[in-house]
Scaffold this motif. Sequence first.
Motif, mmCIF file in Angstrom:
data_model
loop_
_atom_site.group_PDB
_atom_site.id
_atom_site.type_symbol
_atom_site.label_atom_id
_atom_site.label_comp_id
_atom_site.label_asym_id
_atom_site.label_seq_id
_atom_site.Cartn_x
_atom_site.Cartn_y
_atom_site.Cartn_z
ATOM 1 N N ILE A 51 0.792 -1.175 0.050
ATOM 2 C CA ILE A 51 -0.012 -0.098 0.084
ATOM 3 C C ILE A 51 0.864 1.278 -0.124
ATOM 4 O O ILE A 51 0.603 2.101 -0.873
ATOM 5 N N GLU A 52 1.844 1.286 0.866
ATOM 6 C CA GLU A 52 2.916 2.326 0.870
ATOM 7 C C GLU A 52 3.473 2.787 -0.456
ATOM 8 O O GLU A 52 3.576 3.780 -0.963
ATOM 9 N N PHE A 53 4.007 1.696 -1.082
ATOM 10 C CA PHE A 53 4.333 1.403 -2.442
ATOM 11 C C PHE A 53 3.627 2.319 -3.631
ATOM 12 O O PHE A 53 3.741 3.099 -4.304
ATOM 13 N N THR A 54 2.273 1.639 -3.480
ATOM 14 C CA THR A 54 1.266 2.003 -4.430
ATOM 15 C C THR A 54 0.989 3.559 -4.342
ATOM 16 O O THR A 54 0.514 4.231 -5.098
ATOM 17 N N ALA A 55 0.837 3.852 -2.963
ATOM 18 C CA ALA A 55 0.266 5.133 -2.795
ATOM 19 C C ALA A 55 1.454 6.384 -3.510
ATOM 20 O O ALA A 55 1.042 7.278 -3.928
ATOM 21 N N SER A 56 2.670 6.082 -3.681
ATOM 22 C CA SER A 56 3.472 6.540 -4.277
ATOM 23 C C SER A 56 3.926 6.330 -5.671
ATOM 24 O O SER A 56 4.884 6.987 -6.358
ATOM 25 N N SER A 57 3.330 5.341 -6.319
ATOM 26 C CA SER A 57 3.617 4.968 -7.541
ATOM 27 C C SER A 57 2.848 6.040 -8.598
ATOM 28 O O SER A 57 1.629 6.242 -8.357
ATOM 29 N N PRO A 58 2.946 5.648 -9.865
ATOM 30 C CA PRO A 58 2.241 6.466 -11.005
ATOM 31 C C PRO A 58 0.867 5.917 -11.050
ATOM 32 O O PRO A 58 -0.043 6.625 -11.217
ATOM 33 N N VAL A 59 0.568 4.864 -10.573
ATOM 34 C CA VAL A 59 -0.791 4.392 -10.594
ATOM 35 C C VAL A 59 -1.577 4.987 -9.685
ATOM 36 O O VAL A 59 -3.017 5.268 -10.117
ATOM 37 N N ALA A 60 -1.265 5.567 -8.544
ATOM 38 C CA ALA A 60 -2.076 6.401 -7.562
ATOM 39 C C ALA A 60 -2.723 7.624 -8.382
ATOM 40 O O ALA A 60 -3.501 8.237 -7.798
ATOM 41 N N LYS A 61 -1.785 8.142 -9.373
ATOM 42 C CA LYS A 61 -2.246 9.379 -10.020
ATOM 43 C C LYS A 61 -2.836 9.221 -11.251
ATOM 44 O O LYS A 61 -3.132 10.141 -11.992
ATOM 45 N N ALA A 62 -2.607 8.101 -11.940
ATOM 46 C CA ALA A 62 -3.307 7.864 -13.238
ATOM 47 C C ALA A 62 -4.798 7.705 -13.296
ATOM 48 O O ALA A 62 -5.275 7.274 -12.397
ATOM 49 N N ALA A 84 -1.273 8.099 -17.243
ATOM 50 C CA ALA A 84 -0.652 9.109 -16.231
ATOM 51 C C ALA A 84 -0.751 10.765 -16.746
ATOM 52 O O ALA A 84 -0.934 10.760 -17.942
ATOM 53 N N PRO A 85 -0.966 11.701 -15.769
ATOM 54 C CA PRO A 85 -1.016 12.798 -16.163
ATOM 55 C C PRO A 85 -0.137 13.576 -17.171
ATOM 56 O O PRO A 85 -0.370 14.318 -18.106
ATOM 57 N N ASP A 86 1.314 12.997 -17.382
ATOM 58 C CA ASP A 86 2.216 13.294 -18.174
ATOM 59 C C ASP A 86 2.482 12.489 -19.232
ATOM 60 O O ASP A 86 3.551 12.697 -20.008
ATOM 61 N N ASP A 87 1.656 11.429 -19.673
ATOM 62 C CA ASP A 87 1.831 10.486 -20.494
ATOM 63 C C ASP A 87 0.511 10.008 -21.188
ATOM 64 O O ASP A 87 -0.216 9.292 -20.936
ATOM 65 N N ALA A 88 0.279 10.860 -22.517
ATOM 66 C CA ALA A 88 -0.978 10.794 -23.205
ATOM 67 C C ALA A 88 -1.195 9.328 -23.659
ATOM 68 O O ALA A 88 -2.213 8.942 -23.668
ATOM 69 N N ARG A 89 -0.199 8.656 -24.027
ATOM 70 C CA ARG A 89 -0.189 7.458 -24.615
ATOM 71 C C ARG A 89 -0.589 6.544 -23.651
ATOM 72 O O ARG A 89 -1.404 5.314 -23.851
#
Length: 125
Positions: A51-62, A84-89
């Motif tokens: 959970i700690e890892f996931t919270a700071s990973s790209p998937v949490a913001k994607a 992800a916010p910075d990766d349109a593809r």
Amino acid sequence: MTNNLAIRNKELILRSLAEFTGGNIEVLRNLLHENFIEHSPGNPSGRAAFIEFTASSPVAKARLEIKRVIADDDYAVVHYHMIAPDDARGIAVVDIWRLVDGVITEHWDVVQPVPDDDQIPHGMF
């Protein structure tokens, strides 16, 4: 023919993904077994560490666009487009979850960046 266990597991995964994609990472506390086993390189095992890892990973913001969920007995497979916010593809992801008594005990995944359209004339999804 899908059995009742597969149906319950699929519904649980879909409900939990809806909460997770809505920003509720805490849903993982009830969804993951305490001794959760992670099979993906670089990702930690154990509920708290994962959970700690996931919270700071790209998937949490994607943004996750679920394409399909397939369930068979103890396993649920989710195919989705992670943007992800910075990766349109984005990235094509297949997660495989093993569930026992309504909690996830193991996880595997396959992750692939979505290439340019000319490299995949039939699409990734």
